[in-house]
Design an enzyme around this catalytic site. Structure first.
Site, PDB file in Angstrom:
ATOM      1  N   ASN A 142       0.830  -1.206   0.000  1.00  0.00           N
ATOM      2  CA  ASN A 142       0.000   0.000   0.000  1.00  0.00           C
ATOM      3  C   ASN A 142       0.860   1.249   0.000  1.00  0.00           C
ATOM      4  O   ASN A 142       2.067   1.203  -0.264  1.00  0.00           O
ATOM      5  CB  ASN A 142      -0.928  -0.016   1.211  1.00  0.00           C
ATOM      6  CG  ASN A 142      -0.145   0.105   2.516  1.00  0.00           C
ATOM      7  OD1 ASN A 142       0.900  -0.520   2.679  1.00  0.00           O
ATOM      8  ND2 ASN A 142      -0.626   0.919   3.443  1.00  0.00           N
ATOM      9  N   CYS A 147       2.067   2.873   2.410  1.00  0.00           N
ATOM     10  CA  CYS A 147       3.115   2.910   3.438  1.00  0.00           C
ATOM     11  C   CYS A 147       3.826   1.573   3.613  1.00  0.00           C
ATOM     12  O   CYS A 147       4.522   1.379   4.612  1.00  0.00           O
ATOM     13  CB  CYS A 147       2.525   3.375   4.772  1.00  0.00           C
ATOM     14  SG  CYS A 147       1.636   4.941   4.669  1.00  0.00           S
ATOM     15  N   GLU A 165       3.004  -1.444   4.523  1.00  0.00           N
ATOM     16  CA  GLU A 165       2.755  -2.410   5.590  1.00  0.00           C
ATOM     17  C   GLU A 165       1.630  -3.388   5.269  1.00  0.00           C
ATOM     18  O   GLU A 165       1.441  -4.379   5.974  1.00  0.00           O
ATOM     19  CB  GLU A 165       2.461  -1.706   6.923  1.00  0.00           C
ATOM     20  CG  GLU A 165       1.048  -1.200   7.113  1.00  0.00           C
ATOM     21  CD  GLU A 165       0.811   0.170   6.499  1.00  0.00           C
ATOM     22  OE1 GLU A 165      -0.158   0.845   6.887  1.00  0.00           O
ATOM     23  OE2 GLU A 165       1.600   0.560   5.630  1.00  0.00           O
TER      24      GLU A 165
END
Length: 921
Positions: free
Chosen positions: A566, A568, A570
């Site tokens: 995604n 970020c 994670e």
């Protein structure tokens, strides 16, 4: 409060030092008398229980225990005698009552304190300033009430050390002018207190309390409530008035009116407002509190209750669950993600954090994906787009008999869409594009964030990430060639991983050698890897993420393929043309779960169990802007429970980030969080049923995240995976629970960056090391001085905190390494992100990754990067089985004239068996 006293209200002991004196509010000194504590606590109990309980043995014993705890706490602080302020004693009484789980009595005591404070304020005479006047809202002019300013500062400083209230008032007066608007006087106090945070961290709390007073006046006026009410009386009324106003303004879901607002209002805990630092409360004020005509309608505890009510709407007992959720949020033990805080309880409850999509290879798919991006971003979702299926530059277009322009021109449109649709005007739109490393456009993709070249083929506002198969790392290590293809010629590579990818990729290479695939390019694997690292250093992008660990360890590999992470890095969920993956995030405040030098396991268990329930509720309540997201989320029900405050937890334990003990703590903490989270999801499955696609999953096969490491190991060559697989807990009960009931959620854990919610709570971000010990932070709420309170506390204990130390920290950009008078132990503990060896970050992340069913946002810091260091670091991340990495952060040339570069301290024990490691040579 009743004045009746219990019979013989003698304290259990009088161990306070005989020389202990109490500072009264008027500044006079009196001797300490514990019987006065007993009388006050007795009155609080009788206010709740009634005068008829005066002879109750239970109350008598409870009063004795509370009094004893207060005397002990004060005695520990002042063993040899000294002075304690009356407000400090009353703070200890509140704390003792809360620890004794006497919430109703504690509330009565808080009301008693606030009522007396209000009475003192009302009785205090106006102290007119000799020269300055204020202009009231009515237009009339009156003398500036200097006494009111002093009382506001005194109340804001209650129970805090190192606050010079008189100096604060005097400095604020220098910023006032004759005829100033009355409401701006309090703003001047806020700004003055804010400027002193760098000298004393407690000024952050003072500033927050002054801002809270501003907010109290603003919201009370907006809700037509009395502005003279103390918070304990205002809060229950404010909740009812806010719900009515919010529904009337069409801001809130009308279903919130169905709650028992009297019961919920009584459950609000006003004293939790005192937990806020200035940055946290200002962030809520600017960006999170609901408002009408730019006037805030929410107070902090009303805000948390609104979020809790929104998450409890479909519970069997919504009132009880709302109170449970409220207590978890308002205690700062756990914090929901920003979209949940923004939108819970509103008419558009878009509560999810991340959306992952796969973009198809035709115009309708491409522009459909861009439209979906805009709709999802509008309601505060972060985006991860998999662009690998889109054919490469030069590919044949059958419909027009022309040639494709490749992926890059479309990414320019995606970039501009993210800028245009800025998450409902609350924060910047954010998207990350992923591309597999065999795509023929990969070399141009690497340069998207460069500041040179054709601007039409640059994307300065969006993020990019490499989706790297293990085979590329193997080829690079063997110094072999790597072949780039257009996905239009090799469409199935997109859905293959592990040994199946390896076999098919080599077949396509053979076809290329035979001339059957002509649109391809062969380059040395080392050359591509070197270019990846070079542009990563130059631009911070594309991030390095690993395709095979994400898929081989995915619990949902039976139901699809993980094509990207995604925004970020994670989240690792399956995507396809029919499914947009959705993840719902929240984070445990790890620092709040450390007590007496160890992990508070029981508290963590309670927190995680409730947090998983809250996250699961998000799935059913959530507003879905596009149907593919709804379909995917309801079928698989993934959530992502993470953590924040890891660095603060290390401070509490007295551990440097660069230590084997810190790595061990990362392992221990993550195992416990994983244990409780997986167990909570299985328990929810027993209550609510397993998720639809459960059968065939790794969970269904009895393979937990710790077990899935073996699947990755089987797909790699000997020696390419070196991961600690030790465990401390007995996982048998969890395995048996899953076998009986299944899992409620396909995925349970992911560690997000927590950039904003950690500011709200006042702890370090996510798993990050401290950036600096003193710096100015800029965000949409403005600029904030941030000073490390743990460092200040330890320096005070050493007698080293003074103005000279503040200036030294400024001079050395928040670093303690070159300040000679700071002990070496503190230098090690307070080494900042660029002063620690980044390999320690990888080692700690590897210990967490073995317990995670998804991934973690792992920033890597390097003060003096080089090609050799970057190569070793990212190969280490791959060897340790990490699924993803996030930003590579390096220092610029700023500050070079001020001081020589700080050398990053080497780890005392090197657990990294690497021939290039300087500490091993």
């Amino acid at each position: 409060m009743s004045s009746t006293a219990l019979a013989d209200p003698q304290p259990p002991f009088r161990n306070a030092p005989e020389t202990l004196q109490v500072i009264k509010r008027n500044g006079t000194l009196v001797g300490f008398d514990s019987s006065k504590i007993t009388v006050a606590v007795t009155k609080a109990f009788l206010a709740v229980e009634g005068d008829q309980a005066a002879g109750s043995a239970r109350i008598h014993d409870a009063v004795e225990r509370v009094t004893g705890q207060v005397v002990q706490a004060i005695s520990r602080r002042l063993r040899a005698g000294g002075k304690v302020h009356i407000e400090d004693i009353q703070d200890q009484v509140e704390l003792a009552l809360m620890r004794a789980e006497e919430q109703r009595v504690a509330r009565a005591y808080v009301l008693y304190r606030e009522e007396h404070a209000r009475q003192r304020a009302c009785d205090a005479p106006v102290e007119p300033h000799p020269h300055l006047t204020v202009k009231k809202a009515s237009g009339q002019t009156a003398p500036l009430d200097l006494g009111l300013m002093k009382r506001q500062v005194e109340q804001a400083a209650a129970g805090l050390d190192g606050i010079d209230g008189d100096a604060l008032v005097e400095e604020a007066l220098t910023n006032l002018y004759d005829g100033i608007a009355e409401q701006d006087v309090l703003s001047a106090l806020v700004m003055t207190a804010r400027s002193r945070i760098e000298l004393e961290p407690d000024y952050s709390a003072v500033t927050a309390r002054l801002l809270l007073e501003q907010l109290r006046l603003e919201s009370a006026a907006a809700l037509n409530l009395s502005t003279d009410l103390p918070l304990a009386e205002l809060y229950p009324q404010a909740l009812k008035a806010f719900v009515a106003a919010g529904i009337g303004y069409e801001l809130l879901d009308a279903a919130l009116a169905d709650f028992d607002l009297e019961r919920l209002g009584a459950a609000l805990t006003p004293e939790r407002d005192l937990q806020f630092g200035f940055l946290g409360l200002q962030t809520l004020y600017d960006r999170y509190f609901l408002h009408w005509n730019k006037t805030r309608l929410e107070l902090p505890q009303v805000f948390f209750m609104r979020v809790a009510m929104g998450l409890a709407l479909r519970e069997d007992d919504p009132n009880a669950r709302a109170i449970e959720f409220y207590n978890l949020l308002s205690s700062f033990d756990y914090m929901a993600s920003t979209p949940t805080l923004f939108n819970s309880g509103t008419r558009h409850p878009q509560l999810s954090s991340c959306y992952l999509t796969t973009v198809g290879d035709d115009l309708s798919d491409i522009y459909g994906a861009i439209r979906d991006n805009a709709l999802l971003s509008k309601w505060a979702g972060g985006l991860g787009n998999d662009w690998t299926p889109v054919r490469a530059l030069g590919s044949h277009i059958k419909g027009t008999n022309g040639q494709s322009q490749g992926v890059v021109p479309f990414l320019k449109v995606v970039n501009d869409t993210a800028v245009a649709v800025n998450q409902g005007g609350k924060r910047k739109g954010a998207v990350c594009a992923y591309l597999e490393s065999w795509h023929l456009d990969i070399e141009e993709f690497l340069e998207l964030r460069k500041n040179t070249g054709d601007e039409r083929r640059r994307t300065h506002d969006m993020n990019t990430a490499n989706w790297v198969p293990d085979l590329l790392i193997e080829r690079m290590r063997e110094d072999r060639d790597w072949t780039l293809f257009s996905p239009s010629d090799v469409p199935d590579l997109h859905d293959l991983y592990g040994n199946e990818f390896r076999a098919r990729y080599e077949q396509y290479e053979a076809l290329a050698e035979q001339g059957e695939i002509t649109l391809c390019k062969k380059i040395p694997a080392k050359q591509l890897w070197r270019k990846m690292l070079t542009v990563l250093f130059e631009t911070g992008h594309p991030w390095i993420t690993f395709k095979d660990p994400c898929n081989l360890r995915s619990p949902q590999q039976h139901a699809g393929v993980v094509h990207s992470s995604n925004l970020c890095t994670e989240i690792t969920l399956n995507t396809s043309a029919e499914e947009i993956a959705v993840c719902n995030l929240g984070s445990v405040n790890l620092a709040a779960h450390v007590a007496n030098g160890e992990l508070d396991v029981q508290r963590l268990e309670r927190t995680v169990t409730t947090a998983v329930r809250m996250l699961d509720n998000v799935i059913d309540i959530n507003y879905y802007a596009v149907p593919q997201a709804r379909h995917s989320n309801l079928q698989h029900r993934p959530v992502g429970l993470g953590l924040m405050g890891f660095q603060d937890a290390l401070y509490q334990l007295g551990l440097p980030y660069t230590s084997p003990e810190a790595v061990e703590f990362a392992d221990v903490a993550m195992e416990h969080l994983s244990y409780f989270a997986i167990r909570a999801s299985a328990s929810l499955a027993a209550e609510r049923g397993a998720y639809e696609s459960y059968e065939g999953s790794l969970w269904h096969q009895g393979i937990l995240p710790i077990d899935s490491i073996q699947l990755l190991k089987q797909a790699r060559r000997e020696g390419d995976l070196t991961v600690d697989t030790g465990a401390r807990l007995d996982w048998t009960p969890v395995r048996e629970l899953i076998a009986r009931h299944g899992m409620r959620n396909s995925n349970v854990m992911a560690i997000a960056p927590t950039a904003t919610i950690s500011n709200i709570v006042g702890v370090s971000q996510s798993i990050e090391p401290a950036y600096q010990n003193l710096f100015v932070k800029s965000n949409l709420s403005g600029e904030f001085t941030v000073v490390n309170p743990s460092l200040v506390r330890d320096l005070k204990a050493e007698g080293l905190w003074d103005k000279v130390m503040v200036n030294d920290l400024k001079y050395f950009d928040g670093s303690v390494q070159q300040i000679d008078r700071i002990p070496d132990e503190l230098k090690a503990r307070y080494a900042t992100a660029f002063e620690i060896d980044a390999r320690w970050l990888v080692e700690a992340a590897a210990r967490r990754q073995k317990w995670l069913d998804q991934a973690q946002s792992l920033n890597l810091y390097m003060a003096e990067p080089s090609g050799k260091k970057l190569d070793a670091l990212y190969q280490l991340a791959w060897e340790r089985g990490l699924k993803t990495t996030y930003y590579l952060r390096s220092l610029g040339a700023t500050g070079a004239e001020k001081t020589t570069p700080v050398s990053a301290p080497q780890p005392q024990v090197c657990s990294i068996d690497n021939p290039d490691c300087e500490a091993c040579q």
